[in-house]
Scaffold this motif. Structure first.
Motif, PDB file in Angstrom:
ATOM      1  N   PHE A  27       0.727  -1.196  -0.059  1.00 20.38           N
ATOM      2  CA  PHE A  27       0.059   0.029  -0.070  1.00 20.38           C
ATOM      3  C   PHE A  27       0.799   1.069  -0.048  1.00 20.38           C
ATOM      4  CE2 PHE A  27       0.459  -1.656   4.263  1.00 20.38           C
ATOM      5  CZ  PHE A  27       1.046  -0.662   4.663  1.00 20.38           C
ATOM      6  N   GLN A  28       0.278   2.292  -0.304  1.00 23.82           N
ATOM      7  CA  GLN A  28       0.914   3.527  -0.317  1.00 23.82           C
ATOM      8  C   GLN A  28       1.160   4.285   1.080  1.00 23.82           C
ATOM      9  OE1 GLN A  28      -1.211   5.660  -3.393  1.00 23.82           O
ATOM     10  NE2 GLN A  28       0.091   4.738  -5.068  1.00 23.82           N
ATOM     11  N   LEU A  29       2.227   4.353   1.420  1.00 23.73           N
ATOM     12  CA  LEU A  29       2.572   4.833   2.806  1.00 23.73           C
ATOM     13  C   LEU A  29       3.128   6.102   2.900  1.00 23.73           C
ATOM     14  CD1 LEU A  29       2.451   4.435   6.156  1.00 23.73           C
ATOM     15  CD2 LEU A  29       4.672   3.265   5.761  1.00 23.73           C
ATOM     16  N   LEU A  30       2.507   7.060   3.753  1.00 22.43           N
ATOM     17  CA  LEU A  30       3.028   8.510   3.928  1.00 22.43           C
ATOM     18  C   LEU A  30       4.117   8.941   4.911  1.00 22.43           C
ATOM     19  CD1 LEU A  30      -0.191  10.714   2.976  1.00 22.43           C
ATOM     20  CD2 LEU A  30       1.738  10.122   1.712  1.00 22.43           C
ATOM     21  N   LYS A  31       4.663   9.784   4.877  1.00 21.92           N
ATOM     22  CA  LYS A  31       5.705  10.109   5.973  1.00 21.92           C
ATOM     23  C   LYS A  31       5.073  10.329   7.503  1.00 21.92           C
ATOM     24  CE  LYS A  31       9.845  12.864   6.625  1.00 21.92           C
ATOM     25  NZ  LYS A  31      10.688  14.057   6.271  1.00 21.92           N
ATOM     26  N   LYS A  57      -7.481   1.513   3.167  1.00 22.60           N
ATOM     27  CA  LYS A  57      -8.234   2.315   2.531  1.00 22.60           C
ATOM     28  C   LYS A  57      -7.619   3.799   2.652  1.00 22.60           C
ATOM     29  CE  LYS A  57     -12.661  -0.011   2.846  1.00 22.60           C
ATOM     30  NZ  LYS A  57     -14.187   0.303   3.486  1.00 22.60           N
ATOM     31  N   PRO A  58      -8.016   4.623   1.854  1.00 23.22           N
ATOM     32  CA  PRO A  58      -7.299   6.037   1.963  1.00 23.22           C
ATOM     33  C   PRO A  58      -7.498   6.641   3.480  1.00 23.22           C
ATOM     34  CG  PRO A  58      -8.465   5.863  -0.274  1.00 23.22           C
ATOM     35  CD  PRO A  58      -8.859   4.827   0.696  1.00 23.22           C
ATOM     36  N   PHE A  59      -6.649   7.291   3.914  1.00 21.22           N
ATOM     37  CA  PHE A  59      -6.472   7.886   5.020  1.00 21.22           C
ATOM     38  C   PHE A  59      -6.616   6.907   6.319  1.00 21.22           C
ATOM     39  CE2 PHE A  59      -8.397  11.033   2.226  1.00 21.22           C
ATOM     40  CZ  PHE A  59      -7.512  11.737   1.912  1.00 21.22           C
ATOM     41  N   ARG A  83      -9.364   3.945  11.747  1.00 17.34           N
ATOM     42  CA  ARG A  83     -10.090   4.377  10.475  1.00 17.34           C
ATOM     43  C   ARG A  83     -11.348   4.951  11.185  1.00 17.34           C
ATOM     44  NH1 ARG A  83     -11.397  -0.720   6.958  1.00 17.34           N
ATOM     45  NH2 ARG A  83      -9.143  -0.301   6.508  1.00 17.34           N
ATOM     46  N   ARG A  84     -11.252   6.320  10.561  1.00 15.04           N
ATOM     47  CA  ARG A  84     -12.359   7.073  11.259  1.00 15.04           C
ATOM     48  C   ARG A  84     -12.250   6.915  12.788  1.00 15.04           C
ATOM     49  NH1 ARG A  84     -15.361   5.815   6.563  1.00 15.04           N
ATOM     50  NH2 ARG A  84     -15.691   7.878   5.227  1.00 15.04           N
ATOM     51  N   PHE A 144     -14.725   9.443  -1.073  1.00 15.94           N
ATOM     52  CA  PHE A 144     -15.584   8.217  -0.450  1.00 15.94           C
ATOM     53  C   PHE A 144     -14.659   7.160   0.458  1.00 15.94           C
ATOM     54  CE2 PHE A 144     -17.774  10.049  -4.150  1.00 15.94           C
ATOM     55  CZ  PHE A 144     -18.877  10.288  -3.906  1.00 15.94           C
ATOM     56  N   ARG A 145     -13.396   7.372   0.508  1.00 13.24           N
ATOM     57  CA  ARG A 145     -12.283   6.736   0.930  1.00 13.24           C
ATOM     58  C   ARG A 145     -12.419   5.229   0.678  1.00 13.24           C
ATOM     59  NH1 ARG A 145     -12.198   8.603   7.389  1.00 13.24           N
ATOM     60  NH2 ARG A 145     -11.881  10.892   6.766  1.00 13.24           N
ATOM     61  N   VAL A 146     -12.595   5.008  -0.816  1.00 20.11           N
ATOM     62  CA  VAL A 146     -12.529   3.589  -1.401  1.00 20.11           C
ATOM     63  C   VAL A 146     -11.196   3.424  -1.636  1.00 20.11           C
ATOM     64  CG1 VAL A 146     -14.969   3.887  -1.706  1.00 20.11           C
ATOM     65  CG2 VAL A 146     -13.415   4.658  -3.478  1.00 20.11           C
ATOM     66  N   ASN A 147     -10.822   2.045  -1.894  1.00 18.32           N
ATOM     67  CA  ASN A 147      -9.720   1.549  -2.617  1.00 18.32           C
ATOM     68  C   ASN A 147      -9.793   1.094  -4.062  1.00 18.32           C
ATOM     69  OD1 ASN A 147      -7.096   0.689  -3.020  1.00 18.32           O
ATOM     70  ND2 ASN A 147      -7.493  -1.269  -1.821  1.00 18.32           N
ATOM     71  N   LEU A 148      -9.283   2.070  -4.888  1.00 20.82           N
ATOM     72  CA  LEU A 148      -9.277   1.634  -6.570  1.00 20.82           C
ATOM     73  C   LEU A 148      -8.261   0.701  -6.670  1.00 20.82           C
ATOM     74  CD1 LEU A 148     -10.122   5.101  -7.565  1.00 20.82           C
ATOM     75  CD2 LEU A 148     -11.573   3.512  -7.140  1.00 20.82           C
TER      76      LEU A 148
END
Length: 532
Positions: A193-197, A210-212, A248-249, A446-450
């Motif tokens: 998955f794409q991980l931020l700093k 999922k995003p965020f 998540r939320r 919508f916080r969906v995984n594309l």
């Protein structure tokens, strides 16, 4: 003579610029005499174009004027001026005596009239020579800088070349660093998955993330930075399933994710395609900067291409090594202001902007404020940061939509056919990046995984450099001597005159009025690109 709008070198007998269609003559409203565009006074009647005042009568005309009101005819005065000079033996008293047909108010001899007319004629010739000299000085100024001279003749000044050299060096260094970092990860474990700093997730790829999502622990071990997460992932064998504790939320969930090797196939989609897009934008920006060196908006187009280049090249670093996180975020927010600026001024400045120059700089102030607020919240993830990122990306999408709408308006209402062609080509090229922008916006809202579609959809952004590159090579639409991309009938948007052009024929202005240029009857954007 040079066109004051595009600095194109024109001939003296031309009435319209052959490049942009700008009118090169100034018609006097008083006598309808055609003057050069840089004249301040009419060459026929002397009318002041700036104030609209008529020239004051000459002194000798003022002296004759009273006689005209009392029935004196100018022809008689001219006939009296043709009388030969008196002989020497004639008494001088007779010279000063007015003819019996001349009224008493005009007490001047024929000889004096001759002398006075000759003096006024010489004075008028001196004034004409002085005006001609001032006009030549305005047309060909001598005391201009080297940079201004280079811009007027369509070349590059020393500082322009220096700027391009520095930009080329910095972009090469950036590409080498990002490529080396990505190359070092080949064959090693990848999170999936794409991980931020800041330990946030913005893309799930091949996982249930999922995003965020915010990672709080890995295999029950609490983590405080993305570096700790990457260290744990690389310490386990390939194919190991790790259990992530994710916020998540308002709830905390556990997500199992299997580690994947960073394969050459993934390297192509995460490094190869973004690099091709970024290099394409950079080359298009530099080529257009050189070929359109006399255009006012060449700098903003170059800055736009450089900004997109940085975002594309540092895209993988933003999700993996985190070396250029701040630079990525800065360019990401800056693109909103550049899209607005480019839309307002390309291919020519919009009418409502000319009297509202502050409107162009306003998006830059908004972008600066957004970047400061984003950096204040970025390293302490919260629900407010998520809302801020969604708001910024929505603002970015809005700026891009405004740019597309402006290009559509310019493709119909621009003042010259070449500018309309350029607007159509740029619009078609910008339709490609619209797909990945909207896909990411949907996933954020919508916080969906594309999945992998979020990565592969970036390839549509290649349409922009390919489109403009084709237009530069095939039709020279972004350089000297633009040509008609298709054969067909053009219609003047001003007078309705029809012009039949052959394929690859240079686009002229309307030969009937020259004001509005030409517009196609059946022109389609796709036909312009594929050359049908």
């Amino acid at each position: 003579m040079k066109c004051p709008q595009c600095q194109f070198q024109t001939r003296k007998d031309e009435k319209f610029c052959g490049r942009c269609g700008n009118r090169l003559i100034l018609v006097c409203p008083g006598c309808r005499f055609e003057n050069p565009l840089n004249y301040k006074f009419c060459g026929e009647c002397g009318l002041n174009f700036s104030t609209g005042e008529k020239p004051s009568p000459l002194p000798w005309m003022a002296r004759v004027a009273p006689g005209k009101r009392r029935g004196f005819r100018p022809q008689q005065g001219l006939q009296s001026a043709k009388v030969e000079a008196p002989e020497a033996e004639k008494p001088p008293q007779e010279d000063s005596m007015p003819p019996p047909t001349v009224p008493e108010e005009v007490s001047i001899s024929a000889a004096e009239v001759k002398v006075e007319i000759a003096e006024k004629k010489a004075e008028a010739e001196g004034i004409e020579e002085r005006i001609r000299g001032e006009a030549e000085e305005v047309m060909e100024p001598e005391d201009i800088s080297e940079e201004e001279t280079a811009e007027r003749v369509g070349g590059l000044s020393f500082w322009n070349k220096f700027d391009l050299g520095v930009i080329s060096l910095l972009t090469i260094i950036l590409m080498v660093i990002c490529y080396a970092d990505a190359r070092s990860l080949l064959g090693k474990s990848f999170t999936g998955f794409q991980l931020l700093k800041n330990r946030g997730v913005v893309g799930g790829l091949r996982s249930g993330m999922k995003p965020f999502d915010l990672i709080e622990a890995v295999e029950g071990k609490e983590v405080t930075s993305s570096a700790e997460i990457m260290e744990i992932v690389r310490s386990v064998p390939l194919g190991t399933t790790l259990h992530y504790t994710v916020k998540r939320r308002a709830e905390t969930v556990k997500v199992p994710v299997k580690t994947h090797p960073f394969s050459p196939h993934g390297f192509f989609w995460t490094i190869g395609v973004p690099f091709m897009i970024g290099i394409g934008y950079l080359l298009i920006g530099m080529i257009t900067f050189v070929r359109q060196s006399a255009e006012k908006n060449r700098w903003i187009f170059l800055v736009l291409c450089i900004t997109v280049f940085i975002v594309r090249v540092t895209n993988f670093d933003f999700y993996s090594t985190h070396r250029f996180t701040e630079l990525f975020l800065f360019c990401w927010v800056l693109m909103t202001a550049i899209f607005f600026h480019f839309g307002f001024t390309y291919p020519e400045e919009k009418e409502f902007i000319k009297n509202r120059r502050w409107f162009v700089s306003l998006p830059y102030y908004v972008a600066a404020i957004l970047f400061i607020v984003l950096m204040a919240f970025f390293y302490s993830p919260s629900e407010e940061l998520i809302l801020l990122i969604v708001a910024i990306f929505s603002y970015l999408t809005l700026s891009f939509v405004v740019l597309l709408a402006s290009l559509v308006h310019s493709s119909i209402r621009a003042s010259s056919p070449i500018n309309r062609m350029r607007a159509k080509v740029v619009f078609f090229g910008c339709c490609g990046p619209l797909i990945p922008i909207f896909s990411i916006l949907i996933s954020y809202l919508f916080r969906v995984n594309l999945g992998v579609f979020a990565v592969t959809s970036q390839a549509f952004a290649l349409l922009f450099p390919l489109t403009l590159g084709y237009a530069i090579i095939r039709h020279r639409l972004f350089g000297e001597g633009a040509e008609a991309p298709t054969a067909g009938t053009y219609k003047c948007s001003s007078c309705g005159n029809e012009i039949l052009l052959k394929k690859s024929q240079k686009i002229p202005v309307c030969n009937a009025c020259g004001a509005g240029g030409a517009r196609l009857f059946w022109y389609r954007v796709v036909w312009n690109i594929i050359g049908v």
